[in-house]
Design an enzyme around this catalytic site. Sequence first.
Site, mmCIF file in Angstrom:
data_model
loop_
_atom_site.group_PDB
_atom_site.id
_atom_site.type_symbol
_atom_site.label_atom_id
_atom_site.label_comp_id
_atom_site.label_asym_id
_atom_site.label_seq_id
_atom_site.Cartn_x
_atom_site.Cartn_y
_atom_site.Cartn_z
ATOM 1 N N GLU A 302 28.093 42.207 35.138
ATOM 2 C CA GLU A 302 27.471 43.502 34.835
ATOM 3 C C GLU A 302 26.002 43.341 34.452
ATOM 4 O O GLU A 302 25.539 43.876 33.446
ATOM 5 C CB GLU A 302 28.251 44.221 33.734
ATOM 6 C CG GLU A 302 29.688 44.488 34.151
ATOM 7 C CD GLU A 302 30.475 45.344 33.181
ATOM 8 O OE1 GLU A 302 30.185 45.292 31.971
ATOM 9 O OE2 GLU A 302 31.369 46.063 33.639
ATOM 10 N N ASP A 380 39.953 46.427 33.355
ATOM 11 C CA ASP A 380 39.096 46.703 32.198
ATOM 12 C C ASP A 380 39.776 47.644 31.207
ATOM 13 O O ASP A 380 39.469 48.837 31.203
ATOM 14 C CB ASP A 380 37.778 47.326 32.707
ATOM 15 C CG ASP A 380 36.707 47.369 31.631
ATOM 16 O OD1 ASP A 380 36.907 46.749 30.589
ATOM 17 O OD2 ASP A 380 35.677 48.025 31.869
ATOM 18 N N GLU A 408 38.146 52.462 24.121
ATOM 19 C CA GLU A 408 37.122 52.930 25.061
ATOM 20 C C GLU A 408 37.673 53.870 26.133
ATOM 21 O O GLU A 408 37.129 54.945 26.368
ATOM 22 C CB GLU A 408 36.473 51.706 25.708
ATOM 23 C CG GLU A 408 35.513 52.037 26.818
ATOM 24 C CD GLU A 408 34.967 50.781 27.474
ATOM 25 O OE1 GLU A 408 35.206 49.678 26.974
ATOM 26 O OE2 GLU A 408 34.290 50.927 28.511
HETATM 27 C C1 GCU Z 1 33.419 47.557 29.887
HETATM 28 C C2 GCU Z 1 32.522 48.400 29.039
HETATM 29 C C3 GCU Z 1 31.152 47.822 28.916
HETATM 30 C C4 GCU Z 1 31.263 46.396 28.421
HETATM 31 C C5 GCU Z 1 32.176 45.613 29.330
HETATM 32 C C6 GCU Z 1 32.490 44.235 28.817
HETATM 33 O O1 GCU Z 1 33.006 47.590 31.215
HETATM 34 O O2 GCU Z 1 32.457 49.675 29.573
HETATM 35 O O3 GCU Z 1 30.430 48.613 28.030
HETATM 36 O O4 GCU Z 1 30.024 45.816 28.354
HETATM 37 O O5 GCU Z 1 33.416 46.260 29.440
HETATM 38 O O6 GCU Z 1 33.620 44.041 28.395
HETATM 39 O O7 GCU Z 1 31.660 43.382 28.851
#
Ligand code: GCU
Length: 843
Positions: A302, A380, A408
């Site tokens: 990410e 996730d 979340e």
């Molecule tokens: C999810 C979450 C992100 C977080 C990511 C992670 O995608 O929405 O905000 O950074 O998990 O676990 O690294």
Amino acid sequence: MRICFLLASVGVAVAETGIDAWLRYAPLTGSSVVHSALPNNVVVLNSSQGSPVYTAGQELHNGIKSIFDKSTRVCYSKETKSALVVGTVAEYEKVYGALQNVPELAPDGFWLDTTGFNIQIVGQDERGALYGAFEYLSMLAQGNFTKVAYATNPAGNIRWVNQWDNMDGSIERGYGGASIFFANGTVVSDLTRAAQYARLLASVRINAVVINNVNANSTTLSAENIQGVSRIADVMRPYGVQVGLSLDFASPTEGVQNPVVHNLTTYDPLDESVVQWWTNITDNIYSIIPDFAGYLVKADSEGQAGPLVYNRTLAQGANLFAKTLEPYGGTLMYRAFVYNLLNESNWTEDRAKAAVDFFQPLDGQFMDNTVIQIKYGPIDFQVREPTSPLFASLRETNAAIELEVAQEYLGQQCHLVYLPPLWKTVLDFDLQVDNESSVVRNIISGQRFNRPLGGSAAVVNTMLTNNVRLGSNLAMSNLYAYGRLAWDATQEPEPVLQDWIRLTFGLHPRILSTITQMSMESWPAYLNYSGNLGIQTLTDILYTHFGPNPASQELNGYGQWTRADSLSVGMDRTCSNGTCYSGQYPPKVYEMYESIETTPDDLILWFHHVNWTHVLHSGKTVIQHFYDSHYSGAATAQTFVTQLASLSGLIDSERYNEMMYRQLYQAGHSIVWRDSVNDYYYNMTLIPDDHGRVGHHPWRIEAEAMALDGYRISGVALNETASNKSAIVTVSNSTTGIATHIIDFPSGRYDIGVNYFDLYGGVSNFSAYVNNRKLGSWQGNAEFTLGHELTYFLDGNSNTRHHFFDVDVKEGDELKIVGVPDQMEAAPVDYVVFLPVGSGIVD
Ligand code: GCU
């Protein structure tokens, strides 16, 4: 020499803000007999001020004072009178001689014996002694005076929590207010809340907290901030809670302001200068924080930097840090949450496969002080996922499970969702590696593959922050239960919950049965209205992760696809015809999921692409199951309001009101979920609901059908997130809107719900009237009261319901809604619903 003190007591709960959570030590009534049976002395063995054993003594003294109003003398050496003795095995045996019949204790384990002349609370180490003291107090606070003698040891040595706190004080996916650690780029000066948090964590035997976001910021490593982190470590140390940090892989190139390093032009993990850079940083941290827990690394994920940038393996990246930690006994938690964006038009692409694809080939290449931290499912934190197959694929690498207390995708603490029943679907799952029992909890404990390290980590935002108002009292059960299960995952969710209820709300049997029922029903209910049959949480995955938005799953690279179209739905993850994710499991599990016949209904759409008319094992079609479960989930959420109402007067008003506010919110929002998802798939498939409910709302008055003055009709971001696809908004941000309608429901008593939209960027005022009789006013102020992610749009995140109960209505009365806009929030209204009291109708 005898050294005893009559301590002044602290920590007696006065105002029930919820800040003490399960450590209230509320006075027990009717317990005078037991009170006199408690020893008058607490003997604390060889404790220096600030050590966990010293803390144990203070807790015992304060807890007993608070629960029984009894002052104990705290002594720091042997006492001949009957006493409560707390200390380590080594110290105990030095003073009192060898312990008899005590089973072997592991690090952090303890022995609790209340049967003898002295009450023995003996830890293998100081931390264990403190855990034992909390255990004993937990018994007393629950009115449990059973004579016990037992030892308990942790299932895993990693029992960590991960805060996703940012240096500016915000929290990623944090729903309880601002950080208690950081503000404006540095560590806050007042760490009182951090100490209180450590106390809560220690009481459920959490031994470390990573204080900053996995999407890390290299400024955490500045000289000033490491000093700040050391202050955090100082306030947590008395509770045996160690501090760790998340790292930004690219830090060496980011100009970190710390004289022990200088800026580099590379962060290649094999470059000597990079190795030296991290060695210097780690040495520096340990020189200031000798008991530093270690690092947590999110790399190549990410947008985060990582070793793949330099064509190095993830193991080479991990070992860079692990080596620097090794001399100090520090631990590296390396996250398995690594995936690439994918192309949905390719039938065999599958994000769920990413973790095994990346990590399985590296098994055995990670250092022994490294633990791969694996989210419970392969995507996730969804409302239901199968167990991550990576747990079965790492035999020569330490593994820990990653859970998410923060909710979340599970209602962001505005929906009651007691999570352990979900976690247990994974912790108790048998992966049958080599056709031998391979239950996940035994893999992460290190037992199954004989690994030295393992355990659990959970993403937590502290919930009860300085802004107590945003904290959810009921959500605290998840933090409590997380700690309990991290210690011993064989425990069942319900008894753990019940300990929490008694500690948090007292011993009244109605409180116990009601909150037990609500909590145990909560995950199934949420699952039913947010994402059943293994389709994942049908939330807005591109933005808030909160309200319904099934369309957002598709046509993007994130790979949370459902592949829904007018005929069929589900991801084909079979090897025979799909992505072959099923093939990542050991043979027996693979066979179960590969065949549609043996795949359980609750994961059918995770593994198979089927027609909407496919008949499930339950005998229902997929689409009818969708409709029914959304209705039943939302119906259950309505009962949480009445269940909680039955506790009025039994719970202090502060906490009762906060809980009721959220239950009313959930009741309304569960209907938004139900209708958005059902309408979306009805519009896609045109398959009618056998029970005629979907798309038919006989008890609603659509706002757009009312006579409008100062209001106009508006579309919404996703059609299905408004009843009848449209809403009303004021014609300008300074015009008061009035909507009226003559009620043509039969005269009677009604519960009235007004669905309106509560957005960021303004606090509108709403009032409702029947025949000019004011029912009440309310505000669109969720941004200050609920803490979930909001949007600037009329959508499934912002649509919500305000309730008026038991209103006398006559046919022919005029309904009037008055909306006063504020800034960009144009007092938006969706509909008004009239539910005949006692009819059980949930429209
Ligand atoms: C999810 C979450 C992100 C977080 C990511 C992670 O995608 O929405 O905000 O950074 O998990 O676990 O690294």
